[in-house]
Design a protein around this motif. Structure first.
Motif, mmCIF file in Angstrom:
data_model
loop_
_atom_site.group_PDB
_atom_site.id
_atom_site.type_symbol
_atom_site.label_atom_id
_atom_site.label_comp_id
_atom_site.label_asym_id
_atom_site.label_seq_id
_atom_site.Cartn_x
_atom_site.Cartn_y
_atom_site.Cartn_z
ATOM 1 N N ILE A 49 0.847 -1.189 0.000
ATOM 2 C CA ILE A 49 0.000 0.000 0.000
ATOM 3 C C ILE A 49 0.882 1.239 0.000
ATOM 4 O O ILE A 49 1.781 1.369 0.835
ATOM 5 N N ILE A 87 11.269 11.719 7.986
ATOM 6 C CA ILE A 87 12.448 10.859 7.812
ATOM 7 C C ILE A 87 13.549 11.625 7.091
ATOM 8 O O ILE A 87 14.726 11.560 7.467
ATOM 9 N N ASP A 111 12.931 13.034 -1.967
ATOM 10 C CA ASP A 111 11.646 12.472 -2.410
ATOM 11 C C ASP A 111 11.329 11.161 -1.668
ATOM 12 O O ASP A 111 11.081 10.134 -2.293
ATOM 13 N N ILE A 112 11.361 11.246 -0.346
ATOM 14 C CA ILE A 112 11.120 10.045 0.457
ATOM 15 C C ILE A 112 9.624 9.767 0.552
ATOM 16 O O ILE A 112 8.843 10.650 0.891
ATOM 17 N N ARG A 113 9.242 8.542 0.236
ATOM 18 C CA ARG A 113 7.838 8.129 0.303
ATOM 19 C C ARG A 113 7.752 6.896 1.197
ATOM 20 O O ARG A 113 8.630 6.034 1.168
ATOM 21 N N THR A 114 6.685 6.841 1.983
ATOM 22 C CA THR A 114 6.517 5.678 2.844
ATOM 23 C C THR A 114 5.289 4.877 2.409
ATOM 24 O O THR A 114 4.395 5.400 1.752
ATOM 25 N N GLY A 115 5.280 3.637 2.778
ATOM 26 C CA GLY A 115 4.151 2.773 2.456
ATOM 27 C C GLY A 115 4.024 1.673 3.487
ATOM 28 O O GLY A 115 4.794 1.622 4.446
ATOM 29 N N ARG A 116 3.029 0.799 3.298
ATOM 30 C CA ARG A 116 2.824 -0.273 4.252
ATOM 31 C C ARG A 116 2.670 -1.588 3.507
ATOM 32 O O ARG A 116 2.304 -1.614 2.334
ATOM 33 N N ILE A 117 2.962 -2.655 4.227
ATOM 34 C CA ILE A 117 2.788 -3.994 3.683
ATOM 35 C C ILE A 117 1.901 -4.783 4.637
ATOM 36 O O ILE A 117 2.071 -4.705 5.854
ATOM 37 N N THR A 173 12.367 -2.419 2.404
ATOM 38 C CA THR A 173 11.212 -3.149 2.930
ATOM 39 C C THR A 173 11.554 -3.623 4.332
ATOM 40 O O THR A 173 12.538 -4.336 4.531
ATOM 41 N N ARG A 197 6.661 -2.185 6.676
ATOM 42 C CA ARG A 197 6.689 -0.828 6.162
ATOM 43 C C ARG A 197 7.625 -0.750 4.968
ATOM 44 O O ARG A 197 8.531 -1.582 4.817
ATOM 45 N N ILE A 198 7.376 0.251 4.167
ATOM 46 C CA ILE A 198 8.236 0.505 3.017
ATOM 47 C C ILE A 198 8.709 1.948 3.091
ATOM 48 O O ILE A 198 7.920 2.841 3.389
ATOM 49 N N ILE A 199 9.976 2.157 2.838
ATOM 50 C CA ILE A 199 10.503 3.516 2.701
ATOM 51 C C ILE A 199 11.230 3.570 1.363
ATOM 52 O O ILE A 199 12.128 2.759 1.118
ATOM 53 N N SER A 200 10.838 4.474 0.492
ATOM 54 C CA SER A 200 11.549 4.574 -0.784
ATOM 55 C C SER A 200 11.999 6.015 -0.985
ATOM 56 O O SER A 200 11.352 6.956 -0.530
#
Lengths: 86, 86
Positions: free
Chosen positions: A8, A22, A36-42, B7, B41-44
């Motif tokens: 997600i 962050i 351009d740090i982006r976070t998401g979830r699994i 990840t 969590r994901i950090i990109s």
């Protein structure tokens, strides 16, 4: 049994305050290369289903009704055979 | 410029209360097929670096010092060429 992994992420135009925090913290530690740090979830789980297509349909419904805020988030579903523990 | 995706997942033996909460909520909605729910969590981000190996080293250091709680979490680093927006 199949193993489902839902990834997600925030939609592209949605602000990511966690990512900004962050970036700020990394900068404080001397890491200025990251931008351009982006976070998401699994979310991953085992589903009691053997048919990939049926599993995908069910999981999409779970995402739409509970797991994902589709106003601001995108999701991606990956399904694979459950690897049994020895 | 390279694009980094980290990840982060809880180690196998670590309890996942968020996953348990999701399992409970899915059950309330009638989805009883999902079990062993784990969250991560994901950090990109984009890193100002062209060398994969140097980027990997830097990102590993960022993970160890800030991004990951290595006591309870595992992390995986993926690095690829930055895709430029049109």
């Amino acid at each position: 049994m199949l193993r489902v992994t839902i990834t997600i992420s925030l939609k592209e135009r949605v602000l990511d305050p966690e990512g900004q925090a962050i970036e700020h913290s990394l900068g404080n530690l001397g890491y200025h290369e990251a931008s351009d740090i982006r976070t998401g979830r699994i979310i991953s789980f085992t589903i009691d289903e053997t048919n990939y297509s049926r599993a995908n349909q069910k999981v999409a419904k779970m995402c739409e009704t509970l797991l994902v805020n589709t106003v601001i988030e995108n999701y991606d579903i990956a399904i694979e055979d459950q690897v049994e523990d020895e």
